[in-house]
Scaffold this motif. Structure first.
Motif, PDB file in Angstrom:
ATOM      1  N   HIS A 104       0.866  -1.178   0.000  1.00  0.00           N
ATOM      2  CA  HIS A 104       0.000   0.000   0.000  1.00  0.00           C
ATOM      3  C   HIS A 104       0.905   1.230   0.000  1.00  0.00           C
ATOM      4  CE1 HIS A 104      -3.813   1.919   0.650  1.00  0.00           C
ATOM      5  NE2 HIS A 104      -4.400   0.812   1.065  1.00  0.00           N
ATOM      6  N   TRP A 107       2.200   4.253   2.246  1.00  0.00           N
ATOM      7  CA  TRP A 107       2.562   3.640   3.533  1.00  0.00           C
ATOM      8  C   TRP A 107       3.845   2.806   3.401  1.00  0.00           C
ATOM      9  CZ3 TRP A 107      -3.007   1.392   4.548  1.00  0.00           C
ATOM     10  CH2 TRP A 107      -3.858   2.437   4.935  1.00  0.00           C
ATOM     11  N   GLU A 223     -12.200  -1.185  -6.824  1.00  0.00           N
ATOM     12  CA  GLU A 223     -12.824  -1.699  -5.598  1.00  0.00           C
ATOM     13  C   GLU A 223     -14.019  -0.816  -5.244  1.00  0.00           C
ATOM     14  OE1 GLU A 223      -9.963  -1.924  -2.440  1.00  0.00           O
ATOM     15  OE2 GLU A 223     -11.362  -2.829  -1.023  1.00  0.00           O
ATOM     16  N   LYS A 225     -17.240   0.237  -2.652  1.00  0.00           N
ATOM     17  CA  LYS A 225     -17.574   0.176  -1.221  1.00  0.00           C
ATOM     18  C   LYS A 225     -18.789   1.059  -0.994  1.00  0.00           C
ATOM     19  CE  LYS A 225     -15.397   1.877   2.996  1.00  0.00           C
ATOM     20  NZ  LYS A 225     -14.323   1.641   3.953  1.00  0.00           N
ATOM     21  N   ASP A 258     -14.462  -6.712  -2.208  1.00  0.00           N
ATOM     22  CA  ASP A 258     -14.057  -6.765  -0.801  1.00  0.00           C
ATOM     23  C   ASP A 258     -15.302  -7.213  -0.049  1.00  0.00           C
ATOM     24  OD1 ASP A 258     -13.763  -5.940   1.946  1.00  0.00           O
ATOM     25  OD2 ASP A 258     -12.069  -4.699   1.352  1.00  0.00           O
ATOM     26  N   HIS A 261     -17.646  -4.769   1.907  1.00  0.00           N
ATOM     27  CA  HIS A 261     -18.043  -3.491   1.313  1.00  0.00           C
ATOM     28  C   HIS A 261     -19.471  -3.462   0.779  1.00  0.00           C
ATOM     29  CE1 HIS A 261     -13.724  -1.792   0.660  1.00  0.00           C
ATOM     30  NE2 HIS A 261     -13.940  -2.198   1.891  1.00  0.00           N
ATOM     31  N   HIS A 285     -10.806  -8.981  -1.825  1.00  0.00           N
ATOM     32  CA  HIS A 285     -10.251  -8.678  -0.517  1.00  0.00           C
ATOM     33  C   HIS A 285     -11.095  -9.479   0.458  1.00  0.00           C
ATOM     34  CE1 HIS A 285      -8.032  -4.597  -1.247  1.00  0.00           C
ATOM     35  NE2 HIS A 285      -7.377  -5.649  -1.701  1.00  0.00           N
ATOM     36  N   ASP A 334      -7.878  -8.554   3.354  1.00  0.00           N
ATOM     37  CA  ASP A 334      -7.859  -7.132   3.736  1.00  0.00           C
ATOM     38  C   ASP A 334      -8.521  -7.039   5.097  1.00  0.00           C
ATOM     39  OD1 ASP A 334      -7.893  -4.453   4.071  1.00  0.00           O
ATOM     40  OD2 ASP A 334      -9.226  -3.992   2.402  1.00  0.00           O
ATOM     41  N   ILE A 437      -4.222   1.165  10.096  1.00  0.00           N
ATOM     42  CA  ILE A 437      -5.003   2.017   9.212  1.00  0.00           C
ATOM     43  C   ILE A 437      -5.152   3.422   9.753  1.00  0.00           C
ATOM     44  CG2 ILE A 437      -7.355   2.282   8.291  1.00  0.00           C
ATOM     45  CD1 ILE A 437      -7.169  -0.770   7.779  1.00  0.00           C
TER      46      ILE A 437
END
Ligand code: RM4
Ligand code: MN
Ligand code: MN
Length: 438
Positions: A104, A107, A223, A225, A258, A261, A285, A334, A437
């Motif tokens: 990611h 990060w 993705e 959500k 995911d 989501h 995910h 995830d 996170i």
């Protein structure tokens, strides 16, 4: 499976652990093998199949997560991407089911991708999809994402977000990744805040630029959500929008599901079936959820749903095989861990996803088709349940042991003392939120 030049946990210790478990495991395996043989199933085939399973670990899962309210750091948390890789190596060493890591950025940004790749090679780890992050502002960036990124009103913010995604592709290329996953938090918190159609048009324009920067053998995963951080209208809220965008963009764009989501009670396995049918299922995910994007351990709340997802995947794989087409969705975890040791949670989740994969292979598809054709509803449902109720733990453990992993990964990890060692080697940095996170 790539092999491990530099095992993190002492291999003799793992062998000793396995030796202690050997008699019980063999007895369970033989009993299960006998029961499956009566059903006409060869346990050895399932064990070999289990050994082919792989799910990527999210680098961010190695740290403790947090909630909107607080983050309670854990001991010995990884403080940088190299330490995250070390934890990921432990997970793969013991489970033998997680040979790749999903990074990611920023990060995990590094100025020395060659060194990172070398370390990964030594651990026998590869890199799955890289993830961009335009859902928070980064130090020193010129334009804020407070009002959106790829769909922002501000052309400068959009250009910056596009450039960040292109940077992710370039870094990913140096590491051997083959896909970019894009999740944006863009959306509105109030009716009227955004023009709903205009936001999606701007998003698509930005994505076209990112798509144009994809190398020939790369994919981009979109993705969706439902909500959070936008609470009124999220730009990519559902699989329909994701599918429309992936279709607009072209063959290298696919949808990523995911599990957390969606609205509660959504039939996720049906979404999986639809995306597979139209060639747009890019990957997953995996995690579990009770209410929203809870990022709980896979299979901890609704293992039957996970099984039903894999039942659709097995169906899609069978269709692809008979049609001689490719069907290769990317599997990634995830999760965010607030109250457990992240290494233990990631290992358990990898095993739970692998369990669903093996259970789905146990579904008697010919029988199921027959019951469906004759409208024998009860027996059709029972056919799925029969596979789901079969405890395949001994198959998973045997596959691990044969591949050099641990019969019981969490027990072996605990007796290794790895976390205590990490706590000593990695003193927490004062004030730093390190990974996770929040
Ligand atoms: C989002 C989404 C993304 C993940 C971030 C951390 O909710 O699931 O995949 O990168 O969280
Ligand atoms: Mn996700
Ligand atoms: Mn999420």
């Amino acid at each position: 499976m790539t092999d491990m030049k530099n095992p993190v946990i002492d291999a003799n210790m793992v062998a000793e652990h396995n030796a202690q478990q050997q008699a019980d495991l063999q007895a369970d395996y033989d009993a299960l093998g006998g029961m499956l043989a009566r059903r006409g199933v060869d346990i050895e085939k399932l064990t070999a199949l289990a050994g082919t399973f792989a799910v990527a670990v999210p680098s961010w899962g190695a740290g403790t997560g947090g909630t909107r309210f607080a983050r309670f750091p854990g001991r010995g948390e990884p403080r940088n991407v190299f330490e995250k890789m070390e934890d990921c190596a432990v997970i793969n060493q013991l489970t033998r089911a997680t040979p790749a890591v999903s990074l990611h950025f920023p990060w995990d940004r590094t100025d020395d991708p060659a060194a990172l790749k070398e370390i990964a090679d030594g651990y026998g780890l590869g890199f799955d999809a890289v993830n961009s992050n335009t859902f928070q502002d980064q130090q020193g960036q010129d334009h804020t994402y407070k009002y959106g990124s790829l769909s922002a009103q501000s052309g400068a913010a959009r250009a910056q977000a596009v450039q960040h995604n292109i940077d992710c592709i370039e870094l990913g290329q140096k590491l051997g990744s083959k896909a970019l996953t894009v999740w944006v938090g863009d959306g509105a918190n109030f009716p009227g805040q955004n023009n709903l159609r205009g936001s999606l048009e701007r998003y698509l324009d930005s994505m076209r630029d990112i798509y144009g920067a994809l190398p020939a053998d790369w994919n981009v995963f979109i993705e969706h959500k439902l909500f959070e951080p936008a609470f009124y209208a999220t730009v990519i809220a559902d699989w329909g929008t994701s599918f429309a965008c992936a279709t607009e963009l072209g063959p290298k764009a696919k949808c990523l599901v995911d599990l957390g989501h969606h609205a509660p009670n959504t039939n996720i396995e049906m979404i999986v079936a639809r995306l597979a049918q139209f060639g747009k299922l890019g990957g997953f995910h995996f995690n579990d959820s009770k209410y929203g994007d809870d990022d709980l351990d896979s299979g901890s709340i609704n293992p039957f749903q996970l099984f039903l997802v894999f039942n659709e995947l097995a169906d899609a794989a069978e269709r692809a095989k008979s049609g001689a087409t490719d069907f290769n969705p990317a599997y990634m975890l995830d999760q965010s861990h607030n109250v457990t040791d992240p290494i233990e949670s990631l290992m358990s989740s990898a095993v739970e996803v692998q369990r669903a994969f093996v259970q789905a292979a146990l579904v008697d598809r010919n029988a199921l088709r027959g019951f469906q054709e004759s409208n024998d509803v009860l027996n059709a449902a029972q056919t799925l349940k029969k596979a789901y109720r079969t405890d395949v733990s001994a198959i998973l453990a045997m596959a691990r042991v044969r591949a050099g992993g641990a019969a019981d990964p969490v027990a072996a990890y605990r007796s290794s003392g790895y976390r205590d060692g990490a706590a000593e080697r990695r003193p927490a940095k004062a004030g730093a939120s390190s990974s996770g996170i929040v």
